[in-house]
Design a protein around this motif. Structure first.
Motif, short mmCIF file in Angstrom:
data_model
loop_
_atom_site.label_atom_id
_atom_site.label_comp_id
_atom_site.label_asym_id
_atom_site.label_seq_id
_atom_site.Cartn_x
_atom_site.Cartn_y
_atom_site.Cartn_z
N ILE A 215 7.98 -5.54 -5.88
CA ILE A 215 8.67 -6.72 -6.41
C ILE A 215 7.90 -7.23 -7.62
N SER A 216 8.58 -7.32 -8.76
CA SER A 216 7.98 -7.83 -10.00
C SER A 216 8.66 -9.13 -10.37
N ILE A 217 7.88 -10.19 -10.53
CA ILE A 217 8.43 -11.52 -10.81
C ILE A 217 8.14 -11.88 -12.26
N LYS A 218 9.20 -12.17 -13.02
CA LYS A 218 9.04 -12.41 -14.46
C LYS A 218 9.77 -13.67 -14.91
N TYR A 219 9.88 -14.65 -13.98
CA TYR A 219 10.59 -15.89 -14.33
C TYR A 219 9.95 -17.04 -13.55
N PRO A 220 9.86 -18.24 -14.14
CA PRO A 220 9.23 -19.37 -13.44
C PRO A 220 10.04 -19.83 -12.22
N GLY A 221 9.31 -20.41 -11.26
CA GLY A 221 9.95 -21.12 -10.16
C GLY A 221 10.54 -20.24 -9.08
N VAL A 222 10.15 -18.97 -9.01
CA VAL A 222 10.71 -18.05 -8.01
C VAL A 222 10.00 -18.25 -6.66
N LEU A 223 10.75 -18.13 -5.57
CA LEU A 223 10.20 -18.12 -4.22
C LEU A 223 10.48 -16.76 -3.59
N VAL A 224 9.42 -16.12 -3.05
CA VAL A 224 9.58 -14.88 -2.27
C VAL A 224 8.98 -15.14 -0.89
N GLN A 225 9.81 -15.01 0.13
CA GLN A 225 9.39 -15.42 1.48
C GLN A 225 10.00 -14.50 2.54
N GLY A 226 9.17 -14.10 3.52
CA GLY A 226 9.68 -13.49 4.73
C GLY A 226 9.96 -12.00 4.67
N PHE A 227 9.27 -11.25 3.78
CA PHE A 227 9.50 -9.81 3.66
C PHE A 227 8.31 -9.01 4.19
N LYS A 228 8.60 -7.78 4.58
CA LYS A 228 7.54 -6.80 4.82
C LYS A 228 7.56 -5.83 3.65
N VAL A 229 6.49 -5.83 2.89
CA VAL A 229 6.41 -5.05 1.65
C VAL A 229 5.42 -3.91 1.89
N ILE A 230 5.90 -2.66 1.76
CA ILE A 230 5.06 -1.52 2.14
C ILE A 230 5.06 -0.45 1.05
N ASN A 231 3.98 0.35 1.05
CA ASN A 231 3.91 1.63 0.32
C ASN A 231 4.18 1.49 -1.17
N SER A 232 3.42 0.62 -1.85
CA SER A 232 3.56 0.56 -3.30
C SER A 232 3.00 1.84 -3.93
N GLY A 233 3.31 2.04 -5.19
CA GLY A 233 2.73 3.16 -5.92
C GLY A 233 1.23 2.97 -6.11
N VAL A 234 0.54 4.07 -6.34
CA VAL A 234 -0.90 4.05 -6.60
C VAL A 234 -1.14 4.73 -7.94
N SER A 235 -1.92 4.06 -8.81
CA SER A 235 -2.16 4.62 -10.14
C SER A 235 -3.51 4.16 -10.65
N SER A 236 -4.20 5.04 -11.36
CA SER A 236 -5.46 4.66 -12.01
C SER A 236 -5.22 4.04 -13.37
N ILE A 237 -3.96 4.06 -13.84
CA ILE A 237 -3.61 3.50 -15.16
C ILE A 237 -2.90 2.17 -15.01
N GLU A 238 -1.89 2.11 -14.13
CA GLU A 238 -1.14 0.88 -13.91
C GLU A 238 -1.59 0.21 -12.62
#
Length: 411
Positions: free
Chosen positions: A83-106
């Protein structure tokens, strides 16, 4: 007539648009979170029902509330930022967030904030993400009551649980973090609060400060991390009522302080750490009402430190109370309780009549020759310490507590 029409038109424009709720994953709703975000307008709520959502990276670019019911899973498939947030005032609540990418650059993260403000990330579970929650140029954001876990065995394979970079007025509250490189990491972060977090079993530090000023961390638990907590190259940092326990290892500390100034350490508890506090290049530091219990060294103060005031602290059951690498001491010890103090109190004012010197001769020898630790608790080391008290030669002459307490303080 024209005036009436103008009044009606203005009244319509002044009425706020009614916010709507868009549901995902339920009958008569949209099928993906991305579709719901695309359809939403500022002020809307996207309500996500249980399920596994593999959407190759969600971008929130409008002011919405993104709320999960019973922890729907957002799976990054080990390739994407969840999840990428690029705007003011956002609420993110109640999720299970798993297995993001892995990088030595990003710096992929489970939830990442890009150059925005007033974002709330609350009551989420982040599991096996590279970075957990990441703030890049964030302002006035809140990360609260999240559970963040990772499972890598090497620092290079893991990011930080909560990572804030060039951010201001952040609030990190009530999170549980384990298994990351650093539990919480601040770099160039100002005027922010870290409160009531539990950071345990991280590969390096439970908390790591770099170039971050006017911040406070209060009532946190830092236990069994690779090297404890590090506060470096910062000033005006308040460290109150934290618990540092079982940070063991050759280079492990409750707190490592390096090149910091004008800060306060008060009402903290240091239990079973290799070194309770290690200080190098520290100036104008106030330490009071802390408890040091069963550490290897309660504290090590290098000769590069000055204007440190150590007062009203308890030193209980530590192998060594204080260690130092120099003879010139420009710091003040006053009114502490030392369980190794063997003085007397003839006038019954609860203050020892003779000063206490917390640096023992044996600790000086061990500082210069670590293998001498093999002689710990031997008759020879006891004899050396007794002799040094009578005829001081190696220990710093002016490193002493002039008014040692006869009984421990109630802290």
């Amino acid at each position: 007539m024209k005036q009436i029409l103008l009044i009606l038109l203005l009244s319509i424009q002044m009425q706020p648009l009614r916010a709507k709720t868009i549901t995902v994953g339920k009958n008569k709703s949209v099928g993906t979170i991305k579709t719901a975000i695309d359809r939403a307008m500022n002020g809307d709520t996207v309500l996500v029902y249980p399920g596994i959502y593999k959407e190759k990276g969600l971008i929130v670019d409008k002011k919405i509330c993104l709320i999960g019911i019973d922890y729907p899973v957002v799976d990054g498939e080990n390739k994407y930022e969840n999840i990428s947030i690029k705007y003011p005032g956002v609420l993110v609540q109640g999720f299970k967030v798993i297995n993001s990418g892995v990088s030595s650059i990003e710096d992929f993260a489970g939830i990442k904030i890009y150059n925005t403000r007033d974002v709330i990330v609350r009551n989420n579970k982040l599991d096996n993400t590279f970075f957990g929650i990441y703030s890049q140029y964030g302002t006035n954001c809140t990360f609260e009551n999240n559970e963040i876990r990772a499972y890598k065995l090497e620092e290079q394979q893991s990011g930080n649980g909560i990572h804030c970079w060039k951010s201001d007025s952040m609030r990190i509250i009530g999170n549980k973090i384990s298994g990351h490189r650093d539990g919480i990491y601040f770099e160039f972060v100002t005027r922010s609060l870290i409160w009531r977090n539990d950071s345990q079993k991280n590969l390096r530090y439970g908390l790591h400060f770099m170039f971050s000023n006017q911040d406070a961390y209060v009532s946190n638990i830092f236990k069994n991390n690779g090297a404890g907590v590090a506060v470096m190259f910062s000033n005006h940092v308040k460290m109150f009522n934290n618990h540092f326990e079982e940070n063991w290892g050759d280079a492990a500390y409750g707190i490592l302080l390096k090149e910091i100034s004008d800060s306060h350490i008060e009402k903290n508890r240091f239990v079973k750490n290799t070194i309770g506090i290690y200080m190098e290049g520290v100036s104008r530091l106030q330490m009071k009402k802390n408890s040091f219990e069963r550490n290897g060294w309660a504290m090590k103060i290098q000769a590069s430190c000055m204007d440190i005031t150590v007062s009203s602290n308890n030193f209980l059951g530590n192998t060594f109370d204080v260690g130092t690498n120099g003879s010139l001491v420009l710091n003040t010890f006053n009114g502490n309780y030392w369980d190794k103090y063997e003085g007397y109190d003839l006038n019954k004012n609860r203050i020892g009549d003779i000063p206490y010197r917390p640096v023992s001769m044996y600790s000086v020898i061990v500082e210069k020759n670590p293998p001498a630790m093999m002689l710990f608790r031997s008759f020879m080391t006891s004899l050396l310490d007794k002799t040094e008290k009578v005829l001081p030669s190696l220990t710093p002459e002016n490193l002493k507590d002039i008014y040692p307490l006869m009984k421990p303080l109630r802290l």
